[in-house]
Design an enzyme around this catalytic site. Structure first.
Site, PDB file in Angstrom:
ATOM      1  N   ASP A  88     -12.157   0.168  -6.768  1.00 49.95           N
ATOM      2  CA  ASP A  88     -12.794   1.134  -5.858  1.00 49.95           C
ATOM      3  C   ASP A  88     -11.754   2.121  -5.345  1.00 49.95           C
ATOM      4  OD1 ASP A  88     -11.578  -0.897  -4.196  1.00 49.95           O
ATOM      5  OD2 ASP A  88     -12.776  -0.201  -2.496  1.00 49.95           O
ATOM      6  N   GLU A 152     -11.823  -3.143  -1.769  1.00 49.23           N
ATOM      7  CA  GLU A 152     -10.555  -3.172  -1.030  1.00 49.23           C
ATOM      8  C   GLU A 152     -10.517  -2.072   0.013  1.00 49.23           C
ATOM      9  OE1 GLU A 152      -6.539  -2.614   0.300  1.00 49.23           O
ATOM     10  OE2 GLU A 152      -7.708  -1.112  -0.759  1.00 49.23           O
TER      11      GLU A 152
HETATM   12  N1  BES Z   1      -2.932   0.338  -1.753  1.00 45.35           N
HETATM   13  C1  BES Z   1      -3.233   0.520  -0.395  1.00 45.35           C
HETATM   14  C2  BES Z   1      -2.273  -0.176   0.533  1.00 45.35           C
HETATM   15  C3  BES Z   1      -0.833   0.242   0.483  1.00 45.35           C
HETATM   16  C4  BES Z   1      -0.439   1.512   0.085  1.00 45.35           C
HETATM   17  C5  BES Z   1       0.120  -0.632   0.878  1.00 45.35           C
HETATM   18  C6  BES Z   1       0.879   1.873   0.053  1.00 45.35           C
HETATM   19  C7  BES Z   1       1.454  -0.281   0.881  1.00 45.35           C
HETATM   20  C8  BES Z   1       1.832   0.989   0.455  1.00 45.35           C
HETATM   21  C9  BES Z   1      -4.655   0.029  -0.155  1.00 45.35           C
HETATM   22  O1  BES Z   1      -5.562   0.458  -1.119  1.00 45.35           O
HETATM   23  C10 BES Z   1      -5.157   0.590   1.147  1.00 45.35           C
HETATM   24  O2  BES Z   1      -5.249   1.778   1.261  1.00 45.35           O
HETATM   25  N2  BES Z   1      -5.513  -0.273   2.076  1.00 45.35           N
HETATM   26  C11 BES Z   1      -6.133   0.142   3.264  1.00 45.35           C
HETATM   27  C12 BES Z   1      -6.758  -1.038   3.932  1.00 45.35           C
HETATM   28  C13 BES Z   1      -8.179  -1.011   4.153  1.00 45.35           C
HETATM   29  C14 BES Z   1      -8.784  -2.147   4.848  1.00 45.35           C
HETATM   30  C15 BES Z   1      -8.978   0.198   4.072  1.00 45.35           C
HETATM   31  C16 BES Z   1      -5.137   0.751   4.209  1.00 45.35           C
HETATM   32  O3  BES Z   1      -3.958   0.341   4.205  1.00 45.35           O
HETATM   33  O4  BES Z   1      -5.532   1.634   4.949  1.00 45.35           O
HETATM   34 MN    MN Z   2      -4.848   0.189  -2.981  1.00 43.05          MN
HETATM   35 MN    MN Z   3      -6.072   2.600  -0.576  1.00 43.52          MN
END
Ligand code: BES
Ligand code: MN
Ligand code: MN
Length: 457
Positions: A88, A152
């Protein structure tokens, strides 16, 4: 290994074209108008896993978007790596800031531009192609299980339920994820932590309808003004978060750990230039690396209310809203922090308005063990293909399911990300460098090799 190199060189263009096809599917999990696309994307991932050589591949339905599972068990007595990723993507807007349409990938200056190019289609697909490489060259040294989910970006709530009911199927020795960044191809790094998250939505209601701002303005509290004041009060003059109890239990790093953390290369001038800001901002007493890695923060993600259309309309709005998220670090519990936020926000509301506070979703922080065999395997693999040992750094983002891998499945995670912070994740013009994509595909088989070898010792 030469056979890997040869195989990958021969199939380089196909690998890329397959990724581009995945990027054309707008699998935006947050937007129900894309539910069919999301399903289509899950089916495409299933097909790709099967073609690569995975078995028992299945699109597993959930109450939300489906999870794609597949595996290759070469010998039950061998170690098993559970590869996690997400198909996603974030909503692409604001659309007018994209230089090319988000779901029509283009390659410019050696970079793939598309929503999901780096986060996370480009990154999880490296695992599918690395797996294919090992299968087709008869060199897979361990068992592999794939779990690629579709929620995710909206908090992975249904994946948590899936873990609970699939403990046997998901049995493994470690979780491997490429969904984080490294400093650069010249300075490889491995994230050793993820922050947790508590995501809230607040609403402020004043009068029972929008009012003429000349007739009533000055006599009735304006919910937009009140909301702005309430939000502004959430940080003090040192940019500490003012919610009582917010920092309770926060694990502080020792002076030695902080010193080590700050040894990672960081060019403040370059950072400011890239972002177009004159000055940085943040919690007093901490460096930028600390502010984005080991400290909890509070951000407004969006704020709206009243008239926001073309031209002007003189109105005193009845309602104003904001989406507010908090990044959490070890020692903080997201449910408790959500409760603290709600209690505080309700408490600071003046009598002239009513406030509502609802929690969206959250997740716990996670710190990866650097003395784990799998961390060492990742470090060795990167050293092999980059010619340099990766620097351990703390990542600022969140992957909510990672803490549950440990809690529900008892599994540690390794974050072997190949993205760059400057890849415009969640922003317009998301990109992924071809060099990073191919470097990832080259590196991942070495992880499996070193992990399998290390496990035998
Ligand atoms: N891949 C990211 C998380 C990430 C990016 C970790 C760069 C470390 C470095 C992930 O897809 C993401 O965006 N997670 C969300 C969490 C969520 C619950 C929407 C976030 O971190 O905002
Ligand atoms: Mn991600
Ligand atoms: Mn992300």
């Amino acid at each position: 290994m030469q056979v890997w190199k040869d195989y990958q060189a021969q199939h380089k263009d196909r690998f890329l074209n397959e990724l581009l096809e995945l990027l054309r599917i707008p699998s935006v999990s947050a937007d129900s108008r894309h539910n069919e696309d999301t399903k289509r994307c899950a089916e495409a991932v299933k097909q790709r896993l099967e073609e690569a050589g995975a078995e028992k591949v299945e699109v597993c339905p959930t109450a939300g978007h489906p999870i794609v599972y597949g595996e290759k068990i070469i010998d039950p007595s061998f170690p098993t790596v559970l590869v996690y990723g997400h198909y996603d993507v974030q909503p692409p807007d604001p659309l007018d800031l994209w230089t090319s349409p988000p779901f029509e990938p283009v390659i410019k200056d050696g970079k793939i531009f598309a929503r999901g190019a780096c986060d996370d289609k480009g990154q999880f697909y490296m695992h599918v192609k690395a797996f294919e490489t090992m299968i087709k060259t008869n060199t897979l040294p361990c068992n592999v299980k794939f779990m690629i989910e579709g929620e995710e970006e909206v908090g992975s709530n249904n994946l948590g339920i899936f873990l609970d009911s699939n403990k046997e199927r998901l049995k493994a020795d470690v979780v491997l994820i490429s969904d984080t960044s490294m400093i650069s191809l010249d300075t490889p790094s491995i994230d050793t932590g993820l922050r947790g998250l508590a995501y809230m939505e607040v609403g402020v209601t004043g009068p029972n309808r929008d009012l003429h701002s000349g007739v009533y303005g000055g006599a009735v509290a304006n919910p937009a003004t009140i909301l702005a004041k309430m939000i502004a009060s959430l940080h003090d003059e040192n940019n500490h978060v003012t919610i009582p109890g917010f920092y309770d239990g926060v694990q502080e790093l020792s002076a030695a750990e902080r010193k080590k953390l700050n040894e990672a290369p960081f060019d403040e001038a370059e950072y400011k230039k890239d972002l177009g800001v004159e000055e940085l901002w943040g919690e007093k007493g901490y460096t930028t690396i600390e502010r984005t890695g080991i400290r909890p923060t509070l951000e407004v993600n969006g704020i709206w209310g009243g008239y926001t259309g073309e031209g002007a309309k003189t109105v005193l709005p009845s309602k104003a809203f904001a989406k507010i998220s908090m990044r959490l670090v070890p020692g903080q519990d997201w449910v408790k922090i959500s409760d603290l936020f709600k209690a505080h926000f309700e408490k600071i509301a003046p009598k002239s308005v009513k406030v509502t506070v609802t929690a969206h979703h959250g997740g716990s922080p996670y710190v990866t063990p650097t003395d784990h065999l799998a961390f060492k395997a990742a470090s060795q693999a990167i050293t092999e293909t980059f010619g340099k040992e990766p620097i351990p750094v703390r990542g600022g983002g969140s992957i909510p399911i990672v803490a549950l891998f440990e809690k529900v499945l008892g599994l540690k995670t390794v974050l072997m990300g190949f993205g760059l912070d400057s890849d415009n994740l969640h922003s317009p013009n998301e990109k992924y460098d071809l060099a990073n994509f191919y470097k990832g595909i080259e590196t991942i088989p070495y992880f499996h090799q070193y992990f399998a070898e290390g496990s035998k010792k």
